[in-house]
Design a protein around this motif. Structure first.
Motif, PDB file in Angstrom:
ATOM      1  N   ALA A  98       0.826  -1.202   0.000  1.00 33.17           N
ATOM      2  CA  ALA A  98       0.000   0.000   0.000  1.00 33.17           C
ATOM      3  C   ALA A  98       0.867   1.262   0.000  1.00 33.17           C
ATOM      4  CB  ALA A  98      -0.934   0.001   1.207  1.00 33.17           C
ATOM      5  N   ALA A  99       1.972   1.229   0.736  1.00 33.46           N
ATOM      6  CA  ALA A  99       2.870   2.392   0.785  1.00 33.46           C
ATOM      7  C   ALA A  99       3.478   2.664  -0.585  1.00 33.46           C
ATOM      8  CB  ALA A  99       3.964   2.169   1.820  1.00 33.46           C
ATOM      9  N   VAL A 100       3.915   1.608  -1.273  1.00 27.00           N
ATOM     10  CA  VAL A 100       4.506   1.789  -2.607  1.00 27.00           C
ATOM     11  C   VAL A 100       3.460   2.320  -3.576  1.00 27.00           C
ATOM     12  CG1 VAL A 100       5.490   0.577  -4.590  1.00 27.00           C
ATOM     13  CG2 VAL A 100       6.306   0.054  -2.293  1.00 27.00           C
ATOM     14  N   LEU A 101       2.285   1.717  -3.589  1.00 28.72           N
ATOM     15  CA  LEU A 101       1.240   2.149  -4.511  1.00 28.72           C
ATOM     16  C   LEU A 101       0.819   3.585  -4.257  1.00 28.72           C
ATOM     17  CD1 LEU A 101      -0.977  -1.067  -4.752  1.00 28.72           C
ATOM     18  CD2 LEU A 101       0.642  -0.185  -6.452  1.00 28.72           C
ATOM     19  N   SER A 102       0.837   4.009  -3.007  1.00 27.43           N
ATOM     20  CA  SER A 102       0.404   5.383  -2.683  1.00 27.43           C
ATOM     21  C   SER A 102       1.411   6.430  -3.146  1.00 27.43           C
ATOM     22  CB  SER A 102       0.145   5.523  -1.181  1.00 27.43           C
ATOM     23  OG  SER A 102       1.366   5.494  -0.471  1.00 27.43           O
ATOM     24  N   THR A 103       2.632   6.024  -3.457  1.00 27.79           N
ATOM     25  CA  THR A 103       3.640   6.985  -3.906  1.00 27.79           C
ATOM     26  C   THR A 103       3.614   7.208  -5.414  1.00 27.79           C
ATOM     27  OG1 THR A 103       5.368   5.310  -4.193  1.00 27.79           O
ATOM     28  CG2 THR A 103       5.199   6.354  -2.023  1.00 27.79           C
ATOM     29  N   LEU A 104       2.840   6.400  -6.139  1.00 30.66           N
ATOM     30  CA  LEU A 104       2.794   6.545  -7.596  1.00 30.66           C
ATOM     31  C   LEU A 104       2.061   7.822  -7.981  1.00 30.66           C
ATOM     32  CD1 LEU A 104       1.870   2.890  -8.610  1.00 30.66           C
ATOM     33  CD2 LEU A 104       4.134   3.965  -8.630  1.00 30.66           C
ATOM     34  N   PRO A 105       2.563   8.524  -8.989  1.00 30.58           N
ATOM     35  CA  PRO A 105       1.866   9.728  -9.446  1.00 30.58           C
ATOM     36  C   PRO A 105       0.485   9.373 -10.006  1.00 30.58           C
ATOM     37  CG  PRO A 105       4.010   9.480 -10.544  1.00 30.58           C
ATOM     38  CD  PRO A 105       3.765   8.248  -9.737  1.00 30.58           C
ATOM     39  N   GLN A 106      -0.445  10.282  -9.883  1.00 33.03           N
ATOM     40  CA  GLN A 106      -1.790  10.043 -10.389  1.00 33.03           C
ATOM     41  C   GLN A 106      -1.726   9.766 -11.886  1.00 33.03           C
ATOM     42  OE1 GLN A 106      -4.691  12.807  -9.097  1.00 33.03           O
ATOM     43  NE2 GLN A 106      -6.330  11.858 -10.240  1.00 33.03           N
ATOM     44  N   GLY A 107      -2.410   8.725 -12.324  1.00 34.67           N
ATOM     45  CA  GLY A 107      -2.440   8.359 -13.732  1.00 34.67           C
ATOM     46  C   GLY A 107      -1.297   7.462 -14.171  1.00 34.67           C
ATOM     47  N   TYR A 108      -0.368   7.156 -13.265  1.00 35.25           N
ATOM     48  CA  TYR A 108       0.761   6.301 -13.621  1.00 35.25           C
ATOM     49  C   TYR A 108       0.274   4.895 -13.927  1.00 35.25           C
ATOM     50  CZ  TYR A 108       5.048   3.599 -13.371  1.00 35.25           C
ATOM     51  OH  TYR A 108       6.083   2.751 -13.675  1.00 35.25           O
ATOM     52  N   GLU A 109       0.828   4.301 -14.982  1.00 36.73           N
ATOM     53  CA  GLU A 109       0.567   2.909 -15.319  1.00 36.73           C
ATOM     54  C   GLU A 109       1.906   2.202 -15.442  1.00 36.73           C
ATOM     55  OE1 GLU A 109      -1.706   2.740 -18.914  1.00 36.73           O
ATOM     56  OE2 GLU A 109      -3.477   3.621 -17.983  1.00 36.73           O
ATOM     57  N   PHE A 110       2.014   1.042 -14.828  1.00 38.38           N
ATOM     58  CA  PHE A 110       3.239   0.258 -14.963  1.00 38.38           C
ATOM     59  C   PHE A 110       3.417  -0.133 -16.422  1.00 38.38           C
ATOM     60  CE2 PHE A 110       2.512  -0.404 -10.421  1.00 38.38           C
ATOM     61  CZ  PHE A 110       3.796  -0.196  -9.930  1.00 38.38           C
ATOM     62  N   PRO A 111       4.678  -0.243 -16.872  1.00 38.73           N
ATOM     63  CA  PRO A 111       4.914  -0.623 -18.264  1.00 38.73           C
ATOM     64  C   PRO A 111       4.485  -2.058 -18.575  1.00 38.73           C
ATOM     65  CG  PRO A 111       7.004  -0.415 -17.082  1.00 38.73           C
ATOM     66  CD  PRO A 111       5.914   0.052 -16.162  1.00 38.73           C
ATOM     67  N   GLY A 112       4.440  -2.901 -17.583  1.00 34.25           N
ATOM     68  CA  GLY A 112       4.017  -4.288 -17.794  1.00 34.25           C
ATOM     69  C   GLY A 112       4.065  -5.088 -16.512  1.00 34.25           C
ATOM     70  N   CYS A 113       3.600  -6.314 -16.605  1.00 31.62           N
ATOM     71  CA  CYS A 113       3.520  -7.181 -15.424  1.00 31.62           C
ATOM     72  C   CYS A 113       4.883  -7.571 -14.880  1.00 31.62           C
ATOM     73  CB  CYS A 113       2.695  -8.419 -15.739  1.00 31.62           C
ATOM     74  SG  CYS A 113       0.935  -8.046 -15.935  1.00 31.62           S
ATOM     75  N   ASN A 114       5.893  -7.626 -15.725  1.00 32.09           N
ATOM     76  CA  ASN A 114       7.226  -7.968 -15.217  1.00 32.09           C
ATOM     77  C   ASN A 114       7.660  -6.976 -14.142  1.00 32.09           C
ATOM     78  OD1 ASN A 114       7.452 -10.209 -16.843  1.00 32.09           O
ATOM     79  ND2 ASN A 114       8.627  -9.159 -18.423  1.00 32.09           N
ATOM     80  N   GLU A 115       7.421  -5.706 -14.369  1.00 25.38           N
ATOM     81  CA  GLU A 115       7.781  -4.675 -13.388  1.00 25.38           C
ATOM     82  C   GLU A 115       6.928  -4.808 -12.124  1.00 25.38           C
ATOM     83  OE1 GLU A 115       9.896  -1.314 -11.928  1.00 25.38           O
ATOM     84  OE2 GLU A 115      10.301  -2.785 -13.485  1.00 25.38           O
ATOM     85  N   VAL A 116       5.651  -5.051 -12.301  1.00 19.30           N
ATOM     86  CA  VAL A 116       4.738  -5.217 -11.159  1.00 19.30           C
ATOM     87  C   VAL A 116       5.200  -6.395 -10.301  1.00 19.30           C
ATOM     88  CG1 VAL A 116       2.368  -5.769 -10.487  1.00 19.30           C
ATOM     89  CG2 VAL A 116       2.788  -4.195 -12.377  1.00 19.30           C
TER      90      VAL A 116
END
Length: 84
Positions: free
Chosen positions: A35-53
């Motif tokens: 939750a802490a990591v996800l809350s730091t993402l800028p609004q509208g950010y999308e991961f480039p793909g599942c490998n990164e996730v």
């Protein structure tokens, strides 16, 4: 039943319970860290793909979470990067 078997069984139950408590605490820590990591993402950010996730230990991503993209949701159920 002999006293040794009773004591042995009690110790085993205690070890199982202690292991369950540790596993639960780890799950809570992972959930909080996620939750802490996800809350730091800028609004509208999308991961480039599942490998990164997956590399970040954030899988699966749900449609209401930051970083989610329909591109990563192969079956369109609102859950991206899920294990099949």
């Amino acid at each position: 039943m002999s006293m040794v078997k009773v004591v042995g069984a009690s110790v085993l139950v205690g070890v199982v319970i202690a292991s369950a408590v540790v596993a639960f605490e780890k799950a809570q820590d992972r959930s909080e860290a996620r939750a802490a990591v996800l809350s730091t993402l800028p609004q509208g950010y999308e991961f480039p793909g599942c490998n990164e996730v997956r590399r970040l230990g954030l899988d699966p991503l749900y449609s209401n979470e930051p970083g989610y993209s329909i591109r990563m949701d192969g079956d369109g159920d609102g859950i991206a990067c899920e294990v099949y």
